[in-house]
Design an enzyme around this catalytic site. Structure first.
Site, mmCIF file in Angstrom:
data_model
loop_
_atom_site.group_PDB
_atom_site.id
_atom_site.type_symbol
_atom_site.label_atom_id
_atom_site.label_comp_id
_atom_site.label_asym_id
_atom_site.label_seq_id
_atom_site.Cartn_x
_atom_site.Cartn_y
_atom_site.Cartn_z
ATOM 1 C CG HIS A 40 0.008 -0.056 3.042
ATOM 2 N ND1 HIS A 40 0.118 -1.338 2.867
ATOM 3 C CD2 HIS A 40 0.610 0.981 2.754
ATOM 4 C CE1 HIS A 40 0.760 -1.158 4.384
ATOM 5 N NE2 HIS A 40 1.183 0.165 4.138
ATOM 6 C CG HIS A 127 8.391 5.498 -1.006
ATOM 7 N ND1 HIS A 127 8.444 6.395 -0.232
ATOM 8 C CD2 HIS A 127 8.778 4.535 -0.083
ATOM 9 C CE1 HIS A 127 8.243 5.813 0.990
ATOM 10 N NE2 HIS A 127 8.605 5.233 0.592
#
Length: 182
Positions: A40, A127
């Site tokens: 996630h 990221h």
């Protein structure tokens, strides 16, 4: 409850990332790789929060959803955090409508600030964390993994909600889903 807000990337992209991590494990066998259910993009880490705060969190987060329209991200390539000889974190690059993701993160942080939650970083860096070094001095194999990610493309994700997750012994339990409806 240990809570954080995040966006998920959908089953197709998560499956591609999981396949890639299988191959990366061979290159960095001592690293601690993220479990597939842990893939996630964290927006804001809240930490330990009493369950009695859930209503206040809902009231703070639901208005954020109506301020944002769904958007598309893609994932591929990658890099690492830490010095080249001793990387600590391996990540995949998030591309696409990163400006929409950053705006969502900023509004989540702003909405939660009156409740005492602050962003850990001055500027949000999108990221997808793939692995962490087990040792505090880092793992040089993570740099090799980052080089192997150059040119990779794991596809696109349609982001139409963000989620308040509870992290409980390696499991991520959704406590609140907020649709993006602007």
């Amino acid at each position: 409850m240990r809570l954080f807000t995040a966006v998920t990337l959908g089953t197709d992209l998560e499956a591609r990332a999981t396949d890639a991590m299988r191959a990366l494990r061979v290159r960095a066998p001592r690293a601690r790789f993220v479990q597939p259910e842990g893939l996630h993009l964290t927006l804001l880490f809240l930490g330990e929060v009493p369950e009695s705060s859930l209503d206040a969190l809902r009231e703070a987060l639901e208005p954020v959803g109506v301020m944002h329209a769904p958007f598309t991200l893609s994932v591929g390539g990658g890099g690492f955090f830490g010095p080249p000889a001793h990387p600590r974190v391996l990540w995949a690059d998030v591309r696409g409508d990163v400006a929409a993701l950053k705006a969502l993160q900023a509004d989540v942080a702003q909405g939660l600030e009156p409740l005492g939650f602050k962003s850990e970083h001055a500027e949000y860096t999108a990221h997808l964390t793939l692995a962490r070094a087990r040792e505090s001095r880092g793992d040089p194999a993570l740099a090799d993994c980052a080089r192997s990610l150059v040119g990779s493309d794991w596809g696109h994700a349609h982001v139409d909600r963000f989620i308040l997750f509870e992290s409980r012994t390696g499991q991520y339990l959704p406590r609140l889903e907020v649709p993006l409806t602007a």
